[in-house]
Design an enzyme around this catalytic site. Structure first.
Site, PDB file in Angstrom:
ATOM      1  CB  SER A   1      -3.182   4.494   5.440  1.00 37.58           C
ATOM      2  OG  SER A   1      -4.010   3.450   5.837  1.00 37.58           O
TER       3      SER A   1
ATOM      4  CG  ASP B   1      -5.243  -0.482  -0.422  1.00 35.72           C
ATOM      5  OD1 ASP B   1      -5.119  -1.484   0.315  1.00 35.72           O
ATOM      6  OD2 ASP B   1      -5.514   0.655  -0.004  1.00 35.72           O
TER       7      ASP B   1
ATOM      8  CG  HIS C   1      -2.466   0.512   2.091  1.00 36.21           C
ATOM      9  ND1 HIS C   1      -3.720   1.063   2.025  1.00 36.21           N
ATOM     10  CD2 HIS C   1      -1.921   0.972   3.249  1.00 36.21           C
ATOM     11  CE1 HIS C   1      -3.936   1.814   3.097  1.00 36.21           C
ATOM     12  NE2 HIS C   1      -2.857   1.779   3.847  1.00 36.21           N
TER      13      HIS C   1
END
EC number: 3.4.16.5
Length: 554
Positions: A278, A470, A529
């Site tokens: 991320s 994601d 994610h």
């Protein structure tokens, strides 16, 4: 546990629903870019340090061009939000402990000199370390039963700036004398890497009864792993000051690793890798560049891995609309009207990001972040779908869609756990939203840190992997920026054959991989994610193959 539903846990924009949540969020580069990123908080106070009470007061002295950019924000943020602005994280209650097994003084390490083959003297390790100390506690594995391997926890202290970063080290379950070492980083910015430990890739998870459950596919099966709560005021870390940009955080990480490997030279000789997800798409290029910039170092950096990262906003933000509108391999979440609206907003978004890239100025980068997140992430988020996994709804908004975060927080807030780890703060929070906001309002969000990657590729391999379910840092955008990156190997990388990813002996693939030179991109099927959480066996498979150099340049 204090968590706001609109804020991103692992690395999407906290401004995604800025229009609805602006007051809550606000109150609650290198070279030219680095020079331009002066604290935006300075602009919200007058000469006497008193806060302005409206946009008109704060921006009355700006040029017409700059004002026009900020008019976008004026439409989204109520004037009342300015009355409660706070730009520093509130320090957590804490107490200093003295029961440490080791204390490493940075000044002592910096004072060590050696001679090279030509008889010339130089410092054993480079960098400014005199203000740092490392405290180490040998964790008794039987106290927590998270794993039976050797463990260390403690703090990196920057005494001059009152910063204290918490870390937790797990030795490899296999062959610690020869296995590599990995530093794991979660994103946010402002979210604890202990999330990765217990929700994704560490030796155990926490169930709803707060029981520790073994993870057979832990990343420390064949590597030693350091989990670091950074920047300060995240997780168990604490400070009376704050860090609000990625470059500043990189200095702390370099100091931590240097002092840790000085204390434990048996790990310093092993291969070292940095991995994260991320917002670590920002962190890792900067942290790797910081390490590689020091010729004399005890950090044997061999590669970096970024999972579902935010690295090149200009390229990645173009791919929110395709992902939301059925072009990413999953059914469309948005209708035709919303998809057209995102198409219409894209040119303005890209223009703002480009202004940020070219100037590095906080005054260009903040409007880019807020406008683009509202236009490109907001429509999806307002559907109630999980921004981290397009396959379903957000099932626990109080814990950013994942109930497991609540279990982890409750577990780590137990006094017995904190005592076993030598924790000095009174509580643990999964995410610190002051940090998230401060990075946003420093203009850090849209900084072009992908421009550091070509130099990194000259020295070490880089893996970009992405779970294909994601939304927030989706695989389409990550594939796109790897193919758009300007570097000498671009042509060969883009022409490289895409191959199946399979477990040994399996007939069905679990993803796709493309590699050329030192650059590799992976698409991992049926993963959101957090790839190691959704595909634990498959993620451990590609990790071990990566550590063994399968896709490295020959």
């Amino acid at each position: 546990m204090r968590i706001a539903a609109s804020t991103v846990l692992f690395g999407a924009a906290s401004a995604a629903s800025f229009q609805q949540q602006a007051q809550h969020v606000l109150s609650g580069g290198f070279g030219k870019a680095q020079e331009a990123m002066k604290p935006i908080s300075d602009a919200f106070t007058d000469a006497a340090g008193r806060p302005f009470e409206s946009f008109e007061d704060a921006f009355s002295g700006m040029t017409a061009e700059t004002k026009a950019l900020w008019e976008e924000i004026k439409l989204l943020v109520p004037d009342s939000a300015f009355k409660d602005l706070s730009w520093l994280s509130k320090p957590k209650p804490h107490h200093r402990r003295d029961d440490w097994n080791h204390v490493v003084k940075g000044a002592d390490v910096q004072g060590m000199w050696v001679q090279d083959a030509n008889g010339k003297s130089h410092r054993q390790v480079d960098g400014r370390l005199e203000e740092y100390n490392l405290r180490v506690k040998a964790v008794d594995p039987s106290k927590l039963n998270v794993d039976s391997v050797k463990q260390y926890s403690g703090y990196l202290d920057d005494e001059a700036n009152d910063k204290h970063l918490f870390y937790w080290f797990f030795e490899s379950r296999n062959d610690p004398k020869n296995d590599p070492v990995i530093l794991w980083l979660n994103g946010g910015p402002g979210c604890s890497s202990l999330t990765g430990l217990f929700l994704e890739l560490g030796p155990s998870s926490i169930d709803k009864t707060l029981k520790v459950v073994n993870n057979d596919f832990s990343w420390n099966n064949n590597a030693s792993v350091i989990f670091l709560d950074q920047p300060v005021n995240v997780g168990y870390s604490y400070s009376g000051s704050s860090v609000s940009n990625t470059v500043a955080a990189g200095k702390d990480v370099y100091a931590l690793l240097t002092l840790f490997f000085h204390q434990f030279p048996e790990y310093a000789k092993q291969d070292f890798h940095i991995a994260g997800e991320s917002y670590a798409g920002h962190y890792i290029p900067v942290f790797a560049s910081e390490i590689l910039a020091h010729k004399n170092r005890n950090i044997n950096l061999k590669s970096v891995l970024i999972g579902n990262g935010l690295t090149d906003g200009l390229t990645q933000y173009e791919h929110y609309r395709p992902m939301a509108c059925g072009e990413g391999g999953y059914p469309a979440v948005l209708g035709e009207a919303e998809c057209r609206s995102m198409d219409n907003a894209l040119p303005r978004c890209q223009s703002l990001i480009n202004n940020c890239y070219e100037s590095g100025s906080v005054w260009s980068c903040v409007p880019a972040s807020i406008y683009c997140n509202n236009a490109m992430i907001g429509p999806y988020q307002r559907t109630g779908r999980n921004v981290y996994d397009i396959r379903g709804p957000c099932e626990d908004s109080s814990n950013l869609c994942y109930s497991g975060l609540g279990y982890i927080s409750d577990y780590l807030n137990q006094q017995s756990v904190m005592d076993a780890l030598g924790v000095e703060v009174s509580s643990y929070d999964s995410c610190n939203f002051d940090i998230n906001r401060n990075f946003l309002f420093q203009g850090d969000w849209m900084q072009p840190f992908h421009r550091l990657v070509p130099k990194i590729l000259e020295e070490i391999p880089v893996l970009i992997y992405a779970g294909d379910a994601d939304y927030i840092c989706n695989w389409l955008g990550n594939r796109a920026w790897t193919e758009a990156l300007e570097w000498p190997g671009k042509k060969d990388f883009n022409a490289a054959k895409v191959k199946d990813l399979k477990l040994s002996g399996a007939e069905k693939e679990y993803g796709k991989v493309k590699a050329s030179g030192n650059f590799t991109f992976m698409q991992v099927y049926q993963a959101g994610h957090m790839v190691p959480m959704d595909q634990p066996e498959n993620s451990l498979d590609f990790l071990n193959r990566w550590l063994n150099g399968e896709w490295f340049a020959k």
